[in-house]
Every structure is written in C-alpha cells, then in structure tokens.
Scaffold this motif. Structure first.
Motif, PDB file in Angstrom:
ATOM      1  N   SER A 175       1.043  -0.957  -0.176  1.00  0.00           N
ATOM      2  CA  SER A 175      -0.135   0.174  -0.187  1.00  0.00           C
ATOM      3  C   SER A 175       0.881   1.663   0.080  1.00  0.00           C
ATOM      4  O   SER A 175       0.247   2.762  -0.552  1.00  0.00           O
ATOM      5  CB  SER A 175      -0.563   0.211   1.136  1.00  0.00           C
ATOM      6  N   LYS A 176       1.989   1.710   1.099  1.00  0.00           N
ATOM      7  CA  LYS A 176       3.451   2.596   0.818  1.00  0.00           C
ATOM      8  C   LYS A 176       3.699   3.090  -0.269  1.00  0.00           C
ATOM      9  O   LYS A 176       3.912   3.987  -0.951  1.00  0.00           O
ATOM     10  CB  LYS A 176       3.775   2.529   2.053  1.00  0.00           C
ATOM     11  N   ALA A 177       4.219   1.452  -0.975  1.00  0.00           N
ATOM     12  CA  ALA A 177       4.210   1.340  -2.592  1.00  0.00           C
ATOM     13  C   ALA A 177       3.913   2.466  -3.556  1.00  0.00           C
ATOM     14  O   ALA A 177       3.901   3.234  -4.031  1.00  0.00           O
ATOM     15  CB  ALA A 177       4.950   0.333  -2.749  1.00  0.00           C
ATOM     16  N   VAL A 178       2.462   1.622  -3.492  1.00  0.00           N
ATOM     17  CA  VAL A 178       0.824   2.188  -4.493  1.00  0.00           C
ATOM     18  C   VAL A 178       0.945   3.121  -4.407  1.00  0.00           C
ATOM     19  O   VAL A 178       0.738   4.679  -5.404  1.00  0.00           O
ATOM     20  CB  VAL A 178       0.581   1.475  -4.542  1.00  0.00           C
ATOM     21  N   ASN A 179       1.138   4.264  -3.361  1.00  0.00           N
ATOM     22  CA  ASN A 179      -0.034   5.813  -3.116  1.00  0.00           C
ATOM     23  C   ASN A 179       1.770   6.119  -3.414  1.00  0.00           C
ATOM     24  O   ASN A 179       1.489   7.779  -4.097  1.00  0.00           O
ATOM     25  CB  ASN A 179       0.402   5.868  -1.529  1.00  0.00           C
ATOM     26  N   GLY A 180       2.714   6.168  -3.607  1.00  0.00           N
ATOM     27  CA  GLY A 180       4.230   6.886  -4.751  1.00  0.00           C
ATOM     28  C   GLY A 180       4.026   6.411  -6.229  1.00  0.00           C
ATOM     29  O   GLY A 180       4.566   6.956  -6.585  1.00  0.00           O
ATOM     30  N   ILE A 181       3.019   5.272  -6.165  1.00  0.00           N
ATOM     31  CA  ILE A 181       3.612   5.599  -8.206  1.00  0.00           C
ATOM     32  C   ILE A 181       2.322   5.558  -8.571  1.00  0.00           C
ATOM     33  O   ILE A 181       2.388   5.654  -9.450  1.00  0.00           O
ATOM     34  CB  ILE A 181       4.119   3.552  -7.665  1.00  0.00           C
ATOM     35  N   LYS A 182       0.805   5.627  -7.978  1.00  0.00           N
ATOM     36  CA  LYS A 182       0.101   5.723  -8.861  1.00  0.00           C
ATOM     37  C   LYS A 182      -0.272   7.174  -9.620  1.00  0.00           C
ATOM     38  O   LYS A 182      -0.725   6.937 -10.345  1.00  0.00           O
ATOM     39  CB  LYS A 182      -1.282   5.778  -7.904  1.00  0.00           C
ATOM     40  N   THR A 183       0.172   7.979  -9.224  1.00  0.00           N
ATOM     41  CA  THR A 183       0.407   9.917  -9.918  1.00  0.00           C
ATOM     42  C   THR A 183       1.438   9.486 -11.387  1.00  0.00           C
ATOM     43  O   THR A 183       0.435   9.785 -12.644  1.00  0.00           O
ATOM     44  CB  THR A 183       1.103  10.911  -8.783  1.00  0.00           C
ATOM     45  N   ILE A 184       2.094   8.693 -11.175  1.00  0.00           N
ATOM     46  CA  ILE A 184       3.158   8.774 -12.727  1.00  0.00           C
ATOM     47  C   ILE A 184       2.594   7.858 -13.508  1.00  0.00           C
ATOM     48  O   ILE A 184       3.017   7.098 -14.160  1.00  0.00           O
ATOM     49  CB  ILE A 184       4.351   8.511 -12.649  1.00  0.00           C
ATOM     50  N   GLU A 185       2.297   6.675 -12.908  1.00  0.00           N
ATOM     51  CA  GLU A 185       1.226   5.301 -13.266  1.00  0.00           C
ATOM     52  C   GLU A 185       0.109   6.088 -14.115  1.00  0.00           C
ATOM     53  O   GLU A 185       0.054   5.105 -15.941  1.00  0.00           O
ATOM     54  CB  GLU A 185       1.025   4.261 -12.434  1.00  0.00           C
ATOM     55  N   ARG A 186      -0.657   6.259 -13.512  1.00  0.00           N
ATOM     56  CA  ARG A 186      -2.004   7.325 -14.640  1.00  0.00           C
ATOM     57  C   ARG A 186      -1.387   8.332 -15.271  1.00  0.00           C
ATOM     58  O   ARG A 186      -2.564   8.405 -16.366  1.00  0.00           O
ATOM     59  CB  ARG A 186      -3.069   7.603 -13.381  1.00  0.00           C
ATOM     60  N   ASN A 187      -0.498   8.861 -15.421  1.00  0.00           N
ATOM     61  CA  ASN A 187      -0.534  10.060 -15.881  1.00  0.00           C
ATOM     62  C   ASN A 187       0.590  10.254 -17.337  1.00  0.00           C
ATOM     63  O   ASN A 187       2.399  10.094 -16.858  1.00  0.00           O
ATOM     64  CB  ASN A 187      -0.145  11.574 -15.420  1.00  0.00           C
ATOM     65  N   VAL A 188       1.088   9.439 -17.870  1.00  0.00           N
ATOM     66  CA  VAL A 188       1.179   9.175 -19.382  1.00  0.00           C
ATOM     67  C   VAL A 188       2.307   9.745 -19.304  1.00  0.00           C
ATOM     68  O   VAL A 188       3.876   9.739 -20.086  1.00  0.00           O
ATOM     69  CB  VAL A 188       0.861   8.570 -20.968  1.00  0.00           C
ATOM     70  N   ARG A 189       2.497  11.558 -19.595  1.00  0.00           N
ATOM     71  CA  ARG A 189       2.747  12.465 -19.921  1.00  0.00           C
ATOM     72  C   ARG A 189       4.395  12.227 -18.901  1.00  0.00           C
ATOM     73  O   ARG A 189       4.988  13.043 -18.939  1.00  0.00           O
ATOM     74  CB  ARG A 189       2.675  13.516 -20.880  1.00  0.00           C
ATOM     75  N   LEU A 190       3.560  11.882 -18.298  1.00  0.00           N
ATOM     76  CA  LEU A 190       5.373  12.539 -16.782  1.00  0.00           C
ATOM     77  C   LEU A 190       5.897  10.663 -16.882  1.00  0.00           C
ATOM     78  O   LEU A 190       7.215  11.134 -16.007  1.00  0.00           O
ATOM     79  CB  LEU A 190       4.001  12.240 -15.491  1.00  0.00           C
ATOM     80  N   LYS A 191       5.951   9.524 -17.453  1.00  0.00           N
ATOM     81  CA  LYS A 191       6.418   8.902 -17.331  1.00  0.00           C
ATOM     82  C   LYS A 191       8.098   9.142 -17.851  1.00  0.00           C
ATOM     83  O   LYS A 191       8.227   8.355 -17.016  1.00  0.00           O
ATOM     84  CB  LYS A 191       5.854   7.196 -18.472  1.00  0.00           C
ATOM     85  N   ASN A 192       8.647   9.596 -18.357  1.00  0.00           N
ATOM     86  CA  ASN A 192      10.141  10.248 -18.598  1.00  0.00           C
ATOM     87  C   ASN A 192      10.452  11.409 -17.994  1.00  0.00           C
ATOM     88  O   ASN A 192      11.786  11.907 -18.233  1.00  0.00           O
ATOM     89  CB  ASN A 192      10.208  10.730 -20.164  1.00  0.00           C
ATOM     90  N   ASP A 193       9.918  11.482 -17.056  1.00  0.00           N
ATOM     91  CA  ASP A 193      10.088  12.948 -16.345  1.00  0.00           C
ATOM     92  C   ASP A 193      10.896  12.572 -14.529  1.00  0.00           C
ATOM     93  O   ASP A 193      10.254  11.582 -13.373  1.00  0.00           O
ATOM     94  CB  ASP A 193       9.130  13.710 -15.819  1.00  0.00           C
ATOM     95  N   LEU A 194      12.405  13.382 -14.864  1.00  0.00           N
ATOM     96  CA  LEU A 194      13.458  12.412 -13.655  1.00  0.00           C
ATOM     97  C   LEU A 194      12.790  13.280 -12.229  1.00  0.00           C
ATOM     98  O   LEU A 194      12.755  12.601 -11.584  1.00  0.00           O
ATOM     99  CB  LEU A 194      14.505  13.164 -13.905  1.00  0.00           C
ATOM    100  N   TYR A 195      11.921  13.687 -11.917  1.00  0.00           N
ATOM    101  CA  TYR A 195      11.330  14.532 -11.083  1.00  0.00           C
ATOM    102  C   TYR A 195      10.022  13.334  -9.955  1.00  0.00           C
ATOM    103  O   TYR A 195      10.757  12.647  -9.239  1.00  0.00           O
ATOM    104  CB  TYR A 195      10.232  15.867 -11.157  1.00  0.00           C
ATOM    105  N   TYR A 196       9.343  13.286 -11.387  1.00  0.00           N
ATOM    106  CA  TYR A 196       7.971  12.117 -11.112  1.00  0.00           C
ATOM    107  C   TYR A 196       8.861  10.519 -10.513  1.00  0.00           C
ATOM    108  O   TYR A 196       9.275   9.580 -10.080  1.00  0.00           O
ATOM    109  CB  TYR A 196       7.444  12.109 -11.848  1.00  0.00           C
ATOM    110  N   LEU A 197      10.202  10.103 -11.380  1.00  0.00           N
ATOM    111  CA  LEU A 197      11.384   9.514 -10.978  1.00  0.00           C
ATOM    112  C   LEU A 197      11.863   9.256  -9.870  1.00  0.00           C
ATOM    113  O   LEU A 197      11.794   7.989  -9.277  1.00  0.00           O
ATOM    114  CB  LEU A 197      11.739   8.869 -11.742  1.00  0.00           C
TER     115      LEU A 197
END
Length: 202
Positions: A116-138
């Motif tokens: 659950s803790k892991a998913v909370n940190g991942i869900k934003t980047i997973e849902r937003n395709v345009r953020l997938k290659n952004d170092l900040y979200y990585l």
C-alpha cells in the motif's frame, strides 16, 4: 524463500547464483554505474539507477540470509502460558512480521502494508503518461522501491510456506503488480537513459 526473477535480472545473475557470484555482480554494477563517474547532467539519473541496483541486491541477499525466518516464526509463534497468559514472540521475529497470533495473516498484513505504501508513491506517475519520462516523478517512484521489495519478501514467504492460506490468492495477485511496477521503473530508466545517449543505451 521465493523471489521475483526481476531482481536477479537487474543484477545480471541467474537465480541459482551463490553469495560470492552475487556480490561480484553487484560490485561490478556499482563500479560501472556510480554517479561520481558521470557528468553532472547524468548524476541524478545514475543515482536513481543505483537505487534500483541496491534494492535488487538487498532483496537477493535477504533470500540468502533470512531463509530461516519461517522456521523461527513457527517455533516462536505459540501461546506462552505465563501469569497473564500473554502470547509472546522472540523480539526479532515480532519486528519482522508484527505481533499476531496468526502467522499467515502476519505475513500477509506486512506484505499488504508495504504494498500500500508503494502504490501510494506510484499511482500519480502510472496514471499520467506524459510524466513517465520525467526525472522528478521518477524520484518519487524510486521511494517506493523499498516498499515493493519488502512486500515481495512477505508475500513470497506466505506463498511458499502456506500455499493453501486464505490470503495466498490475493498475495499472488499483488506479487504480479509488484513485478509490473518494478519493470515499469526499469523501463522509465531505460527511456531516460536513451535520451541522454542519443537513442542508445550506454
């Protein structure tokens, strides 16, 4: 204790590799990927890559050093008839799986909490395709790798030791999600690395 093949792939070793081979592979990866070896513009990317490598090494060495945990859990997770009739457990085991009478549920609960803790940190980047290659979200994603590793350990231990547990099916589903998230992180790293290297992986 079972373990996802992903962690071995990151280290570049087979699942049958021994401790010395794993250590050599890890040290080789550190020598080739340490951030200090790269120009300033690539240091952050390499730091995120090292997080992945370190978590993989930690997971694989957990298997080698903690395979005995399930045996101690079964030995220690018993009713102790003291003056207050309190149920006690060895301190190291209590810290590992939590204070529960049901050992199967203890493994599941710890796996679920970390998942659950892991998913909370991942869900934003997973849902937003345009953020997938952004170092900040990585970077935000990278914080979840620790929790994915711990969840993988608890769920795999549950499935290996208690395959008929009522918690086993849900644990197996979540392990597939953990595998997906780990490989997703690796894919993002490779995409960003290609950008830095003109479409090629160094």
């Amino acid at each position: 204790m079972s373990i996802s093949s992903y962690y071995y792939e990151v280290l570049g070793v087979k699942s049958t590799a021994g401790a010395e081979e794993i250590k050599r592979a890890y040290r080789g990866l550190v020598r080739r990927n340490h951030p200090d070896l790269f120009p300033e513009t690539q240091k952050e990317l390499q730091e995120l890559k090292m997080i992945q490598i370190n978590e993989a090494y930690a997971r694989v060495t957990e298997k080698l050093s903690h395979a005995f945990i399930h045996e101690k859990v079964e030995d220690e997770a018993v009713q102790q008839e003291g003056e207050a009739g309190a149920w006690t457990m060895d301190e190291s085991i209590r810290n590992t799986i939590g204070f529960h009478r049901d050992v199967q549920y203890a493994y599941y609960k710890q796996g679920f909490n970390n998942f659950s803790k892991a998913v909370n940190g991942i869900k934003t980047i997973e849902r937003n395709v345009r953020l997938k290659n952004d170092l900040y979200y990585l970077r935000r994603f990278a914080r979840s790798l620790y929790y994915l590793r711990k969840a993988d350990m608890y769920f795999n231990t549950l499935l290996e030791e208690y395959p008929k547990s009522i918690w086993a099916y849900d644990a197996s589903i979540k392990l597939k999600r953990i595998e997906f998230f780990n490989r997703f992180y690796r894919k993002i790293l490779l995409n960003i690395e290609r950008k830095f290297n003109g479409g090629k992986i160094a």
